[in-house]
Scaffold this motif. Structure first.
Motif, PDB file in Angstrom:
ATOM      1  N   ALA A 149       0.821  -1.216   0.000  1.00  0.00           N
ATOM      2  CA  ALA A 149       0.000   0.000   0.000  1.00  0.00           C
ATOM      3  C   ALA A 149       0.857   1.271   0.000  1.00  0.00           C
ATOM      4  O   ALA A 149       0.322   2.363  -0.141  1.00  0.00           O
ATOM      5  N   ASP A 150       2.185   1.114   0.172  1.00  0.00           N
ATOM      6  CA  ASP A 150       3.130   2.228   0.191  1.00  0.00           C
ATOM      7  C   ASP A 150       2.751   3.239   1.268  1.00  0.00           C
ATOM      8  O   ASP A 150       2.645   4.436   1.022  1.00  0.00           O
ATOM      9  N   LEU A 151       2.552   2.724   2.490  1.00  0.00           N
ATOM     10  CA  LEU A 151       2.180   3.578   3.618  1.00  0.00           C
ATOM     11  C   LEU A 151       3.201   3.432   4.734  1.00  0.00           C
ATOM     12  O   LEU A 151       3.704   2.337   4.989  1.00  0.00           O
ATOM     13  N   SER A 152       3.485   4.523   5.416  1.00  0.00           N
ATOM     14  CA  SER A 152       4.315   4.447   6.611  1.00  0.00           C
ATOM     15  C   SER A 152       3.434   3.975   7.770  1.00  0.00           C
ATOM     16  O   SER A 152       2.207   3.924   7.653  1.00  0.00           O
ATOM     17  N   GLN A 153       4.066   3.656   8.892  1.00  0.00           N
ATOM     18  CA  GLN A 153       3.276   3.253  10.061  1.00  0.00           C
ATOM     19  C   GLN A 153       2.333   4.375  10.479  1.00  0.00           C
ATOM     20  O   GLN A 153       1.173   4.130  10.794  1.00  0.00           O
ATOM     21  N   ARG A 154       2.825   5.586  10.461  1.00  0.00           N
ATOM     22  CA  ARG A 154       2.001   6.726  10.874  1.00  0.00           C
ATOM     23  C   ARG A 154       0.807   6.893   9.931  1.00  0.00           C
ATOM     24  O   ARG A 154      -0.318   7.121  10.369  1.00  0.00           O
ATOM     25  N   GLN A 155       1.043   6.760   8.623  1.00  0.00           N
ATOM     26  CA  GLN A 155      -0.045   6.911   7.660  1.00  0.00           C
ATOM     27  C   GLN A 155      -1.085   5.809   7.818  1.00  0.00           C
ATOM     28  O   GLN A 155      -2.287   6.073   7.756  1.00  0.00           O
ATOM     29  N   LEU A 156      -0.645   4.560   8.009  1.00  0.00           N
ATOM     30  CA  LEU A 156      -1.586   3.457   8.192  1.00  0.00           C
ATOM     31  C   LEU A 156      -2.370   3.630   9.494  1.00  0.00           C
ATOM     32  O   LEU A 156      -3.566   3.349   9.547  1.00  0.00           O
ATOM     33  N   ALA A 157      -1.693   4.109  10.543  1.00  0.00           N
ATOM     34  CA  ALA A 157      -2.380   4.328  11.818  1.00  0.00           C
ATOM     35  C   ALA A 157      -3.479   5.384  11.658  1.00  0.00           C
ATOM     36  O   ALA A 157      -4.598   5.204  12.154  1.00  0.00           O
ATOM     37  N   GLU A 158      -3.170   6.457  10.948  1.00  0.00           N
ATOM     38  CA  GLU A 158      -4.185   7.501  10.735  1.00  0.00           C
ATOM     39  C   GLU A 158      -5.340   6.977   9.898  1.00  0.00           C
ATOM     40  O   GLU A 158      -6.502   7.263  10.169  1.00  0.00           O
ATOM     41  N   LYS A 159      -5.027   6.209   8.873  1.00  0.00           N
ATOM     42  CA  LYS A 159      -6.057   5.699   7.972  1.00  0.00           C
ATOM     43  C   LYS A 159      -6.961   4.679   8.661  1.00  0.00           C
ATOM     44  O   LYS A 159      -8.155   4.608   8.374  1.00  0.00           O
ATOM     45  N   SER A 160      -6.405   3.881   9.588  1.00  0.00           N
ATOM     46  CA  SER A 160      -7.183   2.827  10.226  1.00  0.00           C
ATOM     47  C   SER A 160      -7.799   3.249  11.553  1.00  0.00           C
ATOM     48  O   SER A 160      -8.713   2.598  12.045  1.00  0.00           O
ATOM     49  N   GLY A 161      -7.272   4.307  12.150  1.00  0.00           N
ATOM     50  CA  GLY A 161      -7.767   4.721  13.460  1.00  0.00           C
ATOM     51  C   GLY A 161      -7.137   3.942  14.600  1.00  0.00           C
ATOM     52  O   GLY A 161      -7.584   4.032  15.736  1.00  0.00           O
ATOM     53  N   VAL A 162      -6.092   3.188  14.319  1.00  0.00           N
ATOM     54  CA  VAL A 162      -5.368   2.431  15.345  1.00  0.00           C
ATOM     55  C   VAL A 162      -4.140   3.249  15.734  1.00  0.00           C
ATOM     56  O   VAL A 162      -3.454   3.782  14.861  1.00  0.00           O
TER      57      VAL A 162
END
Length: 190
Positions: free
Chosen positions: A27-40
């Motif tokens: 998905a080419d996402l950093s941990q911070r970006q995935l956390a924001e996108k998922s709400g985790v």
């Protein structure tokens, strides 16, 4: 339960860290970006990926997988569901100086000499010997610019999938022989 059955249960459990890192890379996402996108929260994501979170909640894993563009299948063999496991992160075994993994969504390559490191502009310009480098070479380098990453991945895919065939002799079809002559003229200037 016996001690042997306890170990078999652990072996049957899914190791979510590498799978989640591979999904995040795809998905080419950093941990911070995935956390924001998922709400985790990002620290929760980091614990799951590193294996320090022994038993994360199902809803947490579900939100992370869906935000990374994956699908969650339970108890269904991949051949039946059509779901394939994402390819692992190629540089997952590489660590930085603090023994941390490099970001999964970036392409990381080892630095053996200054030309492997984009930050070593000074080495080419000044032809410095290693003992005069103003900065020590890092163990690895990566590209933060997404456009450059996409171009690098596209070029690697082209190199991996393209075959170049060399034909020797004059057994070429007429149209290819003409192309070869034109190419030879341009290369020699005649």
């Amino acid at each position: 339960m016996t001690e042997a059955s306890d170990h078999s249960d652990e072996a049957d459990g899914a190791d979510l860290g590498p799978v989640l890192r591979a999904l995040r890379r795809r998905a080419d996402l950093s941990q911070r970006q995935l956390a924001e996108k998922s709400g985790v929260p990002q620290p929760t994501l980091a614990r799951i990926e590193s294996g320090r979170s022994v038993d994360p909640r199902f809803r947490t894993v579900e939100r992370l997988v869906q935000a990374a563009g994956g699908q969650l299948a339970i108890g269904v063999p991949p051949s039946v569901s059509g779901v394939t496991e994402p390819t692992p992160v190629p540089h997952d075994d590489m660590r930085d100086g603090a023994d941390r993994r490099y970001p999964a969504h970036l392409d990381v390559w080892p630095v053996h000499e200054p030309r492997d490191w984009p930050g070593a502009w000074w080495a080419e310009w000044y032809r410095l010997p290693p003992e005069r480098y103003p900065l020590p070479l890092p163990p690895a380098a990566y590209e933060l610019n997404r456009r450059y990453r996409d171009n690098r991945r596209w070029a690697a895919e082209i190199r991996r999938t393209t075959q170049v065939r060399r034909v020797v002799g004059s057994d070429l079809p007429g149209h290819l022989l003409a192309v070869r002559r034109r190419t030879a003229r341009r290369a020699t200037g005649r």
